[in-house]
Design a protein around this motif. Structure first.
Motif, PDB file in Angstrom:
ATOM      1  N   VAL A 176      -1.530 -22.524 -45.596  1.00  0.00           N
ATOM      2  CA  VAL A 176      -0.869 -21.240 -45.375  1.00  0.00           C
ATOM      3  C   VAL A 176      -1.816 -20.273 -44.671  1.00  0.00           C
ATOM      4  N   LEU A 177      -3.058 -20.293 -45.120  1.00  0.00           N
ATOM      5  CA  LEU A 177      -4.053 -19.360 -44.586  1.00  0.00           C
ATOM      6  C   LEU A 177      -4.252 -19.531 -43.082  1.00  0.00           C
ATOM      7  N   VAL A 178      -4.323 -20.754 -42.637  1.00  0.00           N
ATOM      8  CA  VAL A 178      -4.559 -20.996 -41.216  1.00  0.00           C
ATOM      9  C   VAL A 178      -3.275 -20.970 -40.399  1.00  0.00           C
ATOM     10  N   GLY A 179      -2.151 -20.755 -41.072  1.00  0.00           N
ATOM     11  CA  GLY A 179      -0.900 -20.633 -40.336  1.00  0.00           C
ATOM     12  C   GLY A 179      -0.196 -21.955 -40.081  1.00  0.00           C
ATOM     13  N   GLN A 180      -0.648 -23.003 -40.777  1.00  0.00           N
ATOM     14  CA  GLN A 180       0.003 -24.288 -40.567  1.00  0.00           C
ATOM     15  C   GLN A 180       1.396 -24.308 -41.175  1.00  0.00           C
ATOM     16  N   ARG A 181       1.577 -23.650 -42.302  1.00  0.00           N
ATOM     17  CA  ARG A 181       2.902 -23.591 -42.926  1.00  0.00           C
ATOM     18  C   ARG A 181       3.094 -22.236 -43.590  1.00  0.00           C
ATOM     19  N   GLY A 182       4.345 -21.938 -43.902  1.00  0.00           N
ATOM     20  CA  GLY A 182       4.643 -20.666 -44.556  1.00  0.00           C
ATOM     21  C   GLY A 182       4.475 -20.779 -46.057  1.00  0.00           C
ATOM     22  N   PRO A 183       4.368 -19.645 -46.727  1.00  0.00           N
ATOM     23  CA  PRO A 183       4.211 -19.640 -48.181  1.00  0.00           C
ATOM     24  C   PRO A 183       5.403 -20.276 -48.885  1.00  0.00           C
ATOM     25  N   GLU A 184       6.591 -20.125 -48.318  1.00  0.00           N
ATOM     26  CA  GLU A 184       7.795 -20.694 -48.950  1.00  0.00           C
ATOM     27  C   GLU A 184       7.703 -22.205 -48.959  1.00  0.00           C
ATOM     28  N   SER A 185       7.275 -22.769 -47.844  1.00  0.00           N
ATOM     29  CA  SER A 185       7.131 -24.218 -47.776  1.00  0.00           C
ATOM     30  C   SER A 185       6.156 -24.720 -48.831  1.00  0.00           C
ATOM     31  N   ALA A 186       5.029 -24.030 -48.957  1.00  0.00           N
ATOM     32  CA  ALA A 186       4.045 -24.419 -49.963  1.00  0.00           C
ATOM     33  C   ALA A 186       4.638 -24.312 -51.358  1.00  0.00           C
ATOM     34  N   ALA A 187       5.349 -23.230 -51.604  1.00  0.00           N
ATOM     35  CA  ALA A 187       5.963 -23.036 -52.917  1.00  0.00           C
ATOM     36  C   ALA A 187       6.983 -24.136 -53.200  1.00  0.00           C
ATOM     37  N   ASP A 188       7.724 -24.526 -52.179  1.00  0.00           N
ATOM     38  CA  ASP A 188       8.709 -25.597 -52.354  1.00  0.00           C
ATOM     39  C   ASP A 188       8.044 -26.897 -52.789  1.00  0.00           C
TER      40      ASP A 188
ATOM     41  N   LEU B 116     -13.584 -19.507 -40.064  1.00  0.00           N
ATOM     42  CA  LEU B 116     -13.905 -18.685 -38.900  1.00  0.00           C
ATOM     43  C   LEU B 116     -12.659 -18.348 -38.092  1.00  0.00           C
ATOM     44  N   ALA B 117     -11.803 -19.361 -37.926  1.00  0.00           N
ATOM     45  CA  ALA B 117     -10.630 -19.188 -37.073  1.00  0.00           C
ATOM     46  C   ALA B 117      -9.674 -18.137 -37.636  1.00  0.00           C
ATOM     47  N   VAL B 118      -9.723 -17.923 -38.945  1.00  0.00           N
ATOM     48  CA  VAL B 118      -8.809 -16.950 -39.547  1.00  0.00           C
ATOM     49  C   VAL B 118      -9.117 -15.532 -39.066  1.00  0.00           C
ATOM     50  N   THR B 119     -10.391 -15.237 -38.934  1.00  0.00           N
ATOM     51  CA  THR B 119     -10.773 -13.854 -38.604  1.00  0.00           C
ATOM     52  C   THR B 119     -11.249 -13.687 -37.155  1.00  0.00           C
ATOM     53  N   ASP B 120     -11.846 -14.738 -36.587  1.00  0.00           N
ATOM     54  CA  ASP B 120     -12.333 -14.611 -35.210  1.00  0.00           C
ATOM     55  C   ASP B 120     -11.289 -15.146 -34.244  1.00  0.00           C
ATOM     56  N   GLU B 121     -10.695 -14.251 -33.491  1.00  0.00           N
ATOM     57  CA  GLU B 121      -9.637 -14.686 -32.592  1.00  0.00           C
ATOM     58  C   GLU B 121     -10.192 -15.496 -31.423  1.00  0.00           C
ATOM     59  N   ALA B 124      -9.847 -20.672 -31.540  1.00  0.00           N
ATOM     60  CA  ALA B 124      -8.413 -20.922 -31.617  1.00  0.00           C
ATOM     61  C   ALA B 124      -8.038 -21.529 -32.957  1.00  0.00           C
ATOM     62  N   ALA B 125      -6.954 -21.063 -33.526  1.00  0.00           N
ATOM     63  CA  ALA B 125      -6.484 -21.594 -34.796  1.00  0.00           C
ATOM     64  C   ALA B 125      -5.621 -22.836 -34.590  1.00  0.00           C
ATOM     65  N   GLN B 126      -5.318 -23.130 -33.352  1.00  0.00           N
ATOM     66  CA  GLN B 126      -4.379 -24.211 -33.057  1.00  0.00           C
ATOM     67  C   GLN B 126      -4.821 -25.570 -33.601  1.00  0.00           C
ATOM     68  N   PRO B 127      -6.092 -25.959 -33.442  1.00  0.00           N
ATOM     69  CA  PRO B 127      -6.508 -27.251 -33.982  1.00  0.00           C
ATOM     70  C   PRO B 127      -6.241 -27.384 -35.473  1.00  0.00           C
ATOM     71  N   PHE B 128      -6.284 -26.273 -36.186  1.00  0.00           N
ATOM     72  CA  PHE B 128      -6.103 -26.329 -37.633  1.00  0.00           C
ATOM     73  C   PHE B 128      -4.622 -26.366 -38.000  1.00  0.00           C
ATOM     74  N   ILE B 129      -3.775 -26.255 -36.989  1.00  0.00           N
ATOM     75  CA  ILE B 129      -2.336 -26.416 -37.203  1.00  0.00           C
ATOM     76  C   ILE B 129      -1.894 -27.768 -36.655  1.00  0.00           C
ATOM     77  N   ASP B 130      -2.338 -28.097 -35.450  1.00  0.00           N
ATOM     78  CA  ASP B 130      -1.892 -29.324 -34.791  1.00  0.00           C
ATOM     79  C   ASP B 130      -2.410 -30.574 -35.483  1.00  0.00           C
ATOM     80  N   ASN B 131      -3.710 -30.597 -35.787  1.00  0.00           N
ATOM     81  CA  ASN B 131      -4.270 -31.795 -36.407  1.00  0.00           C
ATOM     82  C   ASN B 131      -3.647 -32.107 -37.769  1.00  0.00           C
TER      83      ASN B 131
END
Lengths: 204, 204
Positions: A176-188, B116-121, B124-131
């Motif tokens: 959730v923190l890194v934006g991979q999923r929403g809080p609702e998804s995690a809660a589900d 780091l990716a959470v606060t430093d724009e 990129a946060a993308q790798p932490f979503i895509d992977n």
DNA sequence: ACCATCATGGTACGGTCGTATCACCAAGGA
DNA sequence: TCCTTGGTGATACGACCGTACCATGATGGT
């Protein structure tokens, strides 16, 4: 003796400022000057109440952990009188998810501190062992009580499920923190596993 | 044109040095001079191949992710010809646990980068979503195949279980990293959940 | 009333960090 | 051959960081 300022209060204020600014810009990016500015005091004051940055960071960690403990307690209390074990566990796990700004900050900073503790021997790793262990014991105890009351299937292992739920909560929280999923998804997902564990009983 | 040095090779060497020294002293503590010393080159060289620290860190992240992908692939390949879905998933999850120095380093640094990716724009946060999403798709696909083959109970939801397993693996990994539990304990918990998912079928 | 002392501000110092600059060597095309 | 250009080294620069030092109100016990 003059003035007499309560040091504990001041230190709590400064620690709060540290947590706030670190939550905004990242723990690695905060200096003592940033903390002082955030707290509205001079750099010298931060030095006065915490002699060194290491002590400031350490105090910030304790402040963070204490605040989170209070948050969890408040959530558990808020669900009413004599709730079932499932409701308590659910409140516990959900409180750990980064849903609002406070929990987001906690998750980010606690992870930052944990990462620091791995390599910097100055930061004690003990809180990152004791606190999770305490949480694990609590959840395992609740699950065991639920099992004894027949609220769960007879084949659930309280300790293993407690470890699993907390690990999942932590992992999902990071997602959730890194934006991979929403809080609702995690809660589900958490709710799904609670359903599985409590599938044979009814709960209040 | 003179000398002719393969830039990609050099950059990989320097990125390797970055990962090594960051794994030892923490990502927050590494400077360009440390990377240069670890790689056995001059500071100027690091500047020459990566113009800025930001680019160096970014390349280090990609290097880390690529290396981990290769590690996982190697583990999966190593379990033999035409393994069952469970064996593949187990290999995947176990490879992510910090059991040896390499996986430990990966877990630590990947978490550091995520924080780091959470606060430093700039990072990129993308790798932490895509992977993680790719891993999730892979595991969900394997689970679905297993379910279609009757290896699992009919009531398992492939996507939810994939999310759960990966979140658990990540959470348990952090627990191992900070010394809260041993790798065997984490592996046991994961194995327990794989047993549950695959309880109705047989696997090879 | 005085002064020891807590509390606070301002500022300087040494170190390190990322980056930029200057100089030099080596080699291959004209 | 020479000179353009890629690779490499040494070092300087400006900024920032944590810490230390010096000064000065403010206050309460005697």
């Amino acid at each position: 003796m003059p003035k007499h300022v309560d040091h504990d209060v001041r230190r709590a204020e400064i620690a709060e400022a540290l947590v706030r600014v670190a939550g905004r810009r990242g723990l690695h990016a905060v200096g003592m000057r940033d903390v002082a500015a955030e707290a509205g005091v001079s750099l010298r004051l931060v030095q006065y109440y915490f002699q060194t940055k290491e002590k400031l960071l350490l105090h910030g960690l304790h402040h963070l952990a204490r605040g989170f403990g209070e948050r969890v307690t408040a959530r558990v209390v808020a669900i009413g009188d004599d709730p079932g074990p499932r409701a308590v566990i659910e409140a516990l796990l959900m409180a750990a998810l980064p849903t609002d700004e406070e929990s987001r900050r906690f998750h980010l900073l606690y992870t930052s501190y944990a990462v620091l503790a791995v390599t910097d021997e100055s930061l004690a790793a003990q809180p990152f062992i004791d606190n999770p262990n305490a949480a694990e014991d609590t959840v395992a105890g609740l699950l065991q009580k639920a099992k004894d009351a027949g609220l769960t299937g007879p084949d659930v292992d309280a300790r293993t499920e407690a470890i699993s739920l907390l690990a999942m909560s932590a992992g999902l929280g990071t997602g959730v923190l890194v934006g991979q999923r929403g809080p609702e998804s995690a809660a589900d997902v958490l709710g799904h596993h609670l359903d599985r564990i409590f599938q044979d009983g009814r709960d209040g």
